[in-house]
Structure formats: structure tokens, C-alpha cells
Design a protein around this motif. Structure first.
Motif, PDB file in Angstrom:
ATOM      1  N   THR A  58       0.810  -1.218   0.000  1.00 42.10           N
ATOM      2  CA  THR A  58       0.000   0.000   0.000  1.00 42.10           C
ATOM      3  C   THR A  58       0.845   1.271   0.000  1.00 42.10           C
ATOM      4  O   THR A  58       0.283   2.353  -0.178  1.00 42.10           O
ATOM      5  CB  THR A  58      -0.917   0.007   1.230  1.00 42.10           C
ATOM      6  OG1 THR A  58      -0.107  -0.138   2.401  1.00 42.10           O
ATOM      7  CG2 THR A  58      -1.931  -1.115   1.154  1.00 42.10           C
ATOM      8  N   THR A  61       0.370   4.507  -2.389  1.00 41.78           N
ATOM      9  CA  THR A  61      -0.976   4.428  -2.974  1.00 41.78           C
ATOM     10  C   THR A  61      -1.960   5.101  -2.017  1.00 41.78           C
ATOM     11  O   THR A  61      -1.642   5.323  -0.845  1.00 41.78           O
ATOM     12  CB  THR A  61      -1.424   2.962  -3.178  1.00 41.78           C
ATOM     13  OG1 THR A  61      -1.660   2.370  -1.903  1.00 41.78           O
ATOM     14  CG2 THR A  61      -0.385   2.162  -3.933  1.00 41.78           C
ATOM     15  N   PRO A  62      -3.146   5.431  -2.495  1.00 44.49           N
ATOM     16  CA  PRO A  62      -4.137   6.024  -1.579  1.00 44.49           C
ATOM     17  C   PRO A  62      -4.773   4.991  -0.636  1.00 44.49           C
ATOM     18  O   PRO A  62      -5.561   5.348   0.221  1.00 44.49           O
ATOM     19  CB  PRO A  62      -5.180   6.613  -2.536  1.00 44.49           C
ATOM     20  CG  PRO A  62      -5.013   5.891  -3.810  1.00 44.49           C
ATOM     21  CD  PRO A  62      -3.591   5.457  -3.884  1.00 44.49           C
ATOM     22  N   LEU A  63      -4.418   3.723  -0.802  1.00 44.35           N
ATOM     23  CA  LEU A  63      -5.009   2.685   0.046  1.00 44.35           C
ATOM     24  C   LEU A  63      -4.539   2.834   1.496  1.00 44.35           C
ATOM     25  O   LEU A  63      -3.444   3.329   1.758  1.00 44.35           O
ATOM     26  CB  LEU A  63      -4.633   1.302  -0.477  1.00 44.35           C
ATOM     27  CG  LEU A  63      -5.120   0.966  -1.886  1.00 44.35           C
ATOM     28  CD1 LEU A  63      -4.612  -0.412  -2.300  1.00 44.35           C
ATOM     29  CD2 LEU A  63      -6.633   1.008  -1.952  1.00 44.35           C
TER      30      LEU A  63
END
Length: 188
Positions: A58, A61-63
Motif C-alpha cells: 500500500t 498508494t491512496p489505500l
């Protein structure tokens, strides 16, 4: 080279190789840093921690970062719902996967000690390997994925606002039986 020198060097090489295997099999220090769960022991918690880090990259990433989601706690709760025989079989599968890298694919390492690139390659090799390997790695991956995505903190970056069954107040039908199909000769 004399015979005695050859034998002495061969014995030394054997001892070094044996020491390497023993060192590779010993528990990593990080295992004792994790608490055991109710269903998972410390080694299994460490194993799933490493597997989650590899399977859910992650960073950048925007996760939601994996370390902000209670993946191990969710996994432990999920394992508690399984019968003891299933947990025992799963523990054996985890050991096979963990130590399989010692003899398969030129890794000569336990899974939890592999760098991320090697770990991904190792997972991919099981994904395309013997059907038993495919089954084991599929189950392990699904356990990690479901334990990550079941947490509602992971839904925001995907613009998922939750299950519609809760939002619309739909009642659960439970384990409804499948509709029965009437055959033509029975209806006559």
C-alpha cells in the motif's frame, strides 16, 4: 591435494552448510515481538504479518496502510470460527509454505526471511506449481485479503460506503436453500 586434506575440507564444508540450514530454520527475533492470538501462535502471527506486507503493497498508494488495519486481529478472529481440524490442517499448510523455500526454487530460505522481491517470486511459483501448492497459496492469500478488506477503514479510498444490505436495512435470508428444479417426468 592429499586425501586427508580433501576429507577435512569436505567435512568443514558440510558443517558450514549444516550451520546455514540450522540458522535459517531458527526463529527470527521478530517472532517474539508479536503477541500470540487466541487461535494463532506467535510464529503464525509473524508469518501472516510478513505475508500481508508482501501481498498488500500500500506504500505510495491512496489505500489504507497495512499497519493501520488490524489484519492479524481479524485473521485471529476468523480462525476462531473454524473447527479445530481445519485449523490444524491450515497450520500444516502454513509450515509447508514457510519452509518450502528451503528446498524449492533456489531460495534456501524460509518465507518470512525472504526479501519482498524473492517472496513475490516464491508466491508466484506456488501459484503456478503443483495443484496442492496452488490450493495452499490461494487459501493463504484469501485469508489475508479478506482480513484486510473486511475492515471499514479500507473502504474510503475506493469510495465504497459499505454494504447496501446495511444501508437499505435489508433482512438477511441466511442460508436459504437453492430453488428445486422440477424434472419433466416427475410433473406428469
Amino acid at each position: 591435494m592429499q586425501r586427508r586434506t580433501f576429507l577435512a575440507r569436505t567435512a568443514q564444508m558440510g558443517l558450514l552448510a549444516g550451520f546455514g540450514v540450522i540458522a535459517a530454520c531458527s526463529k527470527p527475533d521478530s517472532v517474539s515481538a508479536l503477541p500470540a492470538g487466541e487461535a494463532l501462535d506467535r510464529e503464525q502471527m509473524f508469518f501472516f504479518s510478513h505475508l500481508a506486507q508482501v501481498l498488500l503493497p500500500t506504500a505510495g498508494t491512496p489505500l489504507t496502510p497495512v499497519n493501520q488495519v488490524p489484519v492479524l486481529s481479524n485473521l485471529d478472529k476468523l480462525m476462531l470460527t473454524m473447527p479445530q481440524s481445519t485449523r490444524t490442517d491450515l497450520a500444516a499448510a502454513i509450515k509447508l509454505f514457510e519452509y518450502g523455500g528451503m528446498v524449492l526454487g533456489w531460495h534456501f530460505s524460509r518465507f518470512t526471511r525472504m526479501p519482498d522481491e524473492d517472496a513475490i517470486q516464491y508466491i508466484d511459483s506456488w501459484q503456478t506449481g503443483h495443484p496442492m501448492q496452488q490450493g495452499i497459496v490461494s487459501v493463504l492469500k484469501r485469508l489475508v485479503y479478506s482480513s484486510y478488506w473486511r475492515d471499514d477503514s479500507t473502504w474510503g479510498p475506493l469510495d465504497f460506503d459499505g454494504p447496501v444490505s446495511e444501508k437499505w436495512g435489508l433482512t438477511s435470508l441466511g442460508e436459504a436453500p437453492l430453488p428445486q428444479r422440477q424434472s419433466a417426468h416427475l410433473s406428469q
